[in-house]
Design a protein around this motif. Structure first.
Motif, PDB file in Angstrom:
ATOM      1  N   GLU A  97      -0.775   8.740   0.072  1.00 32.51           N
ATOM      2  CA  GLU A  97      -1.586   8.594   1.158  1.00 32.51           C
ATOM      3  C   GLU A  97      -2.344   7.157   1.422  1.00 32.51           C
ATOM      4  OE1 GLU A  97      -1.665  10.020   4.118  1.00 32.51           O
ATOM      5  OE2 GLU A  97       0.126  10.937   2.989  1.00 32.51           O
ATOM      6  N   GLY A  98      -2.742   6.728   0.094  1.00 29.38           N
ATOM      7  CA  GLY A  98      -3.929   5.422   0.145  1.00 29.38           C
ATOM      8  C   GLY A  98      -3.543   4.855  -1.069  1.00 29.38           C
ATOM      9  N   GLY A  99      -4.189   3.371  -1.094  1.00 30.50           N
ATOM     10  CA  GLY A  99      -4.158   2.659  -2.076  1.00 30.50           C
ATOM     11  C   GLY A  99      -3.329   1.627  -2.299  1.00 30.50           C
ATOM     12  N   LYS A 100      -3.684   0.564  -2.982  1.00 35.44           N
ATOM     13  CA  LYS A 100      -2.875  -0.562  -3.262  1.00 35.44           C
ATOM     14  C   LYS A 100      -2.021  -0.080  -4.529  1.00 35.44           C
ATOM     15  CE  LYS A 100      -4.960  -4.458  -3.614  1.00 35.44           C
ATOM     16  NZ  LYS A 100      -5.489  -5.713  -4.124  1.00 35.44           N
ATOM     17  N   MET A 139       0.827  -1.118  -0.080  1.00 36.74           N
ATOM     18  CA  MET A 139       0.024   0.120   0.073  1.00 36.74           C
ATOM     19  C   MET A 139       0.789   1.213   0.031  1.00 36.74           C
ATOM     20  SD  MET A 139      -2.507  -1.727   0.104  1.00 36.74           S
ATOM     21  CE  MET A 139      -4.057  -0.660   0.353  1.00 36.74           C
ATOM     22  N   ARG A 140       0.441   2.398  -0.545  1.00 37.96           N
ATOM     23  CA  ARG A 140       0.993   3.641  -0.689  1.00 37.96           C
ATOM     24  C   ARG A 140       1.759   4.177   0.752  1.00 37.96           C
ATOM     25  NH1 ARG A 140      -2.734   5.481  -4.612  1.00 37.96           N
ATOM     26  NH2 ARG A 140      -1.571   5.581  -6.540  1.00 37.96           N
ATOM     27  N   PRO A 141       0.821   4.077   1.833  1.00 34.69           N
ATOM     28  CA  PRO A 141       1.331   4.595   2.843  1.00 34.69           C
ATOM     29  C   PRO A 141       3.031   4.101   3.442  1.00 34.69           C
ATOM     30  CG  PRO A 141      -0.834   4.487   3.260  1.00 34.69           C
ATOM     31  CD  PRO A 141      -0.435   3.582   2.044  1.00 34.69           C
TER      32      PRO A 141
END
Length: 160
Positions: free
Chosen positions: A140-143, A97-99
């Motif tokens: 910040e978010g997402g695969k 994931m992005r974070p």
């Protein structure tokens, strides 16, 4: 994993593997013997370099380093680096994931195979397929990487 067949590769096949891995990851695979291994119950084939599981094919794609191979040959390109908080998840086969990402090679394109390394020691934890370009991986978010092979899975544990 049951072995279906196993044979030594010809020099032209070895050259093709070495060139493909060099193009993707910027490393030269150096070895005396290259053996191709097919499995009865797996969706990939494996290449043993001097008896070590160093290269594999996913869905008949081009050859790519296994986790063990990437730790032996240390890729210079195609690397996604994750922070300490992501290590246990990635090592268990979770998608990235992005974070959790601290750095990604800008040359990575959506659909590319990539290696996922941890930031402290640079050890490779997994191999996956990029779902976005390298420039898009931080945020910040997402695969952003779908896991294909990781530390401790059947392929990692395979021994000749």
């Amino acid at each position: 994993m049951r072995v279906k067949s196993r044979h030594h590769l010809r020099s032209d096949e070895i050259t093709a593997i070495r060139e493909a891995v060099a193009d993707h990851l910027g490393v030269d695979i150096d070895g005396e013997t290259f053996e191709f291994v097919e499995f009865v119950d797996a969706n990939y084939e494996l290449v043993l370099v001097d008896g070590d599981p160093a290269v594999f094919y996913v869905d008949d794609d081009e050859p790519f380093l296994t986790v063990r191979g990437a730790n032996d040959y240390e890729p210079e390109t195609g690397v996604v680096t994750v922070d300490a908080g992501a290590i246990s998840f990635v090592s268990d086969g979770a998608d990235v994931m992005r974070p959790g990402i601290v750095e990604a090679d800008h040359a990575i394109r959506e659909g590319d195979l990539v290696v996922i390394a941890e930031e402290t020691h640079g050890k490779v934890l997994a191999v996956g397929r990029a779902l976005v370009d390298g420039d898009d991986m931080l945020g910040e978010g997402g695969k952003v990487v779908s896991s294909i092979h990781h530390v401790g899975d059947e392929l990692y544990e395979f021994s000749a």
